[in-house]
Design an enzyme around this catalytic site. Structure first.
Site, PDB file in Angstrom:
ATOM      1  N   ASP A   1       1.445   0.007   5.554  1.00  0.00           N
ATOM      2  CA  ASP A   1       0.718   1.238   5.882  1.00  0.00           C
ATOM      3  C   ASP A   1      -0.703   1.014   5.389  1.00  0.00           C
ATOM      4  O   ASP A   1      -1.037   1.338   4.251  1.00  0.00           O
ATOM      5  CB  ASP A   1       1.379   2.425   5.193  1.00  0.00           C
ATOM      6  CG  ASP A   1       0.783   3.756   5.619  1.00  0.00           C
ATOM      7  OD1 ASP A   1      -0.186   3.745   6.414  1.00  0.00           O
ATOM      8  OD2 ASP A   1       1.262   4.803   5.161  1.00  0.00           O
TER       9      ASP A   1
ATOM     10  N   PRO B   1       1.872   7.455  -1.830  1.00  0.00           N
ATOM     11  CA  PRO B   1       2.561   7.983  -3.023  1.00  0.00           C
ATOM     12  C   PRO B   1       4.070   7.733  -3.036  1.00  0.00           C
ATOM     13  O   PRO B   1       4.788   8.331  -3.826  1.00  0.00           O
ATOM     14  CB  PRO B   1       2.266   9.477  -2.938  1.00  0.00           C
ATOM     15  CG  PRO B   1       2.218   9.762  -1.472  1.00  0.00           C
ATOM     16  CD  PRO B   1       1.590   8.546  -0.847  1.00  0.00           C
ATOM     17  N   GLY B   2       4.573   6.890  -2.124  1.00  0.00           N
ATOM     18  CA  GLY B   2       5.984   6.519  -2.165  1.00  0.00           C
ATOM     19  C   GLY B   2       6.871   7.211  -1.153  1.00  0.00           C
ATOM     20  O   GLY B   2       8.099   7.063  -1.217  1.00  0.00           O
ATOM     21  N   GLY B   3       6.301   7.949  -0.214  1.00  0.00           N
ATOM     22  CA  GLY B   3       7.125   8.640   0.769  1.00  0.00           C
ATOM     23  C   GLY B   3       7.947   7.694   1.628  1.00  0.00           C
ATOM     24  O   GLY B   3       9.146   7.909   1.842  1.00  0.00           O
ATOM     25  N   LYS B   4       7.322   6.635   2.106  1.00  0.00           N
ATOM     26  CA  LYS B   4       8.034   5.684   2.963  1.00  0.00           C
ATOM     27  C   LYS B   4       8.998   4.825   2.148  1.00  0.00           C
ATOM     28  O   LYS B   4      10.066   4.447   2.632  1.00  0.00           O
ATOM     29  CB  LYS B   4       7.033   4.830   3.744  1.00  0.00           C
ATOM     30  CG  LYS B   4       6.160   5.649   4.695  1.00  0.00           C
ATOM     31  CD  LYS B   4       5.149   4.765   5.417  1.00  0.00           C
ATOM     32  CE  LYS B   4       4.244   5.604   6.298  1.00  0.00           C
ATOM     33  NZ  LYS B   4       3.354   6.486   5.495  1.00  0.00           N
TER      34      LYS B   4
ATOM     35  N   ASP C   1      -3.076  -6.045  -6.064  1.00  0.00           N
ATOM     36  CA  ASP C   1      -3.746  -6.137  -4.774  1.00  0.00           C
ATOM     37  C   ASP C   1      -2.861  -6.942  -3.829  1.00  0.00           C
ATOM     38  O   ASP C   1      -2.532  -8.099  -4.124  1.00  0.00           O
ATOM     39  CB  ASP C   1      -5.105  -6.816  -4.961  1.00  0.00           C
ATOM     40  CG  ASP C   1      -5.900  -6.912  -3.671  1.00  0.00           C
ATOM     41  OD1 ASP C   1      -5.359  -6.592  -2.591  1.00  0.00           O
ATOM     42  OD2 ASP C   1      -7.072  -7.337  -3.736  1.00  0.00           O
TER      43      ASP C   1
ATOM     44  N   CYS D   1       0.860  -1.196   0.000  1.00  0.00           N
ATOM     45  CA  CYS D   1       0.000   0.000   0.000  1.00  0.00           C
ATOM     46  C   CYS D   1       0.889   1.237   0.000  1.00  0.00           C
ATOM     47  O   CYS D   1       0.753   2.127   0.844  1.00  0.00           O
ATOM     48  CB  CYS D   1      -0.935  -0.005   1.198  1.00  0.00           C
ATOM     49  SG  CYS D   1      -1.818  -1.566   1.461  1.00  0.00           S
TER      50      CYS D   1
ATOM     51  N   CYS E   1      -2.737   5.852   9.782  1.00  0.00           N
ATOM     52  CA  CYS E   1      -2.871   7.242  10.210  1.00  0.00           C
ATOM     53  C   CYS E   1      -4.236   7.407  10.873  1.00  0.00           C
ATOM     54  O   CYS E   1      -5.044   8.255  10.487  1.00  0.00           O
ATOM     55  CB  CYS E   1      -2.676   8.222   9.061  1.00  0.00           C
ATOM     56  SG  CYS E   1      -3.764   7.955   7.643  1.00  0.00           S
TER      57      CYS E   1
END
Length: 265
Positions: free
Chosen positions: A150, A86-89, A131, A83, A203
């Site tokens: 996440d 947008p790719g921050g982690k 998925d 998941c 979150c």
């Protein structure tokens, strides 16, 4: 507005000097994140286009170092970021350690954003559109050293920045999302090697998506050990640091973290 400095390109203290030299007020928080005194367009942030910095909430910046803690660097880790959009982690993991990351995202449009963000940072990962629950569609059969989940959630922890979230939810959303989180946890546990670690995060500030989820998972998996983790972090504004004495210091969204280790046979 919180920033994550790309340690491969510049030190947080040096970037703070650049910000102030550009007339942008900011402070360094514990852990190296930078909080701007006022939100600013990314186009005016020094070095943004060159990948020196990314916009990422302070609580979200805990994920990568927590997953990598104790992992060692004797071998190049294989890590799954489920998941991931947008790719921050994903980017943070690669900034902190030379590792092989597979970034998984079910939404094709959001999956493209992962690639765009990594390109700006000058980093590479294997980005798959699939998925996470359909393991047979994307997994090559090789177990991962670490998994970052996440999970989809109510996003109740971001209401200080996006108060409209409360109006977009329905009464049954929590129960439905909790079932989805439970399924993802169980599914991704199967692709983790013995001795590996899985970091579950949302979150959300709701117990059903945090501690209750953890207790259910531990009850159903006797090979899972819960390691020291932040648990529930309540939303916090830097102007009221004493609101919760055990809260993460600084300015951040509400978040939940649980780090598991899979027992070796």
């Amino acid at each position: 507005m919180s920033l994550r400095v790309n340690a491969l390109k510049i030190a947080p203290s040096d970037y703070l000097v650049q910000l102030r030299g550009s007339g942008i007020g900011a402070e360094i928080q514990s852990g190296g994140s930078i909080v701007l005194h006022r939100p600013a367009p990314v186009q005016i942030l020094p070095g943004f286009a060159q990948g020196h910095v990314s916009v990422q909430d302070g609580a979200a910046q805990l994920a990568a170092p927590l997953l990598l803690s104790g992992a060692g660097s004797a071998q190049r880790l294989r890590i799954l970021d489920a998941c991931a959009a947008p790719g921050g982690k994903t980017g943070h993991l690669l900034e902190l350690q030379d590792c092989e990351v597979t970034a998984l995202e079910v939404d094709p449009v959001r999956a493209r954003r992962i690639g765009e963000n990594l390109q700006r940072l000058g980093l590479q990962a294997k980005v798959l559109t699939a998925d996470a629950n359909a393991v047979g569609d994307w997994w090559d059969g090789n177990l991962f050293d670490a998994v970052l989940l996440d999970a989809p959630c109510t996003a109740s922890g971001i209401t200080r920045r996006h108060p409209d979230v409360l109006w977009l939810r329905r009464i049954g959303d929590i129960a439905q999302l909790a079932l989805q989180q439970k399924a993802l946890l169980q599914c991704l546990w199967s692709v983790l090697k013995p001795g590996g670690r899985l970091l579950y995060c949302t979150c959300s500030i709701f117990q059903e998506e945090g501690d209750a989820q953890v207790q259910t998972f531990l009850a159903n998996n006797n090979n899972a050990v819960l390691l020291p983790s932040p648990g529930h972090l309540m939303p916090q504004n830097g102007a009221n640091p004493q609101l919760l004495n055990d809260n993460q210091p600084g300015d951040h969204d509400g978040f939940f973290y649980a780090l598991f280790e899979k027992k070796s046979a």
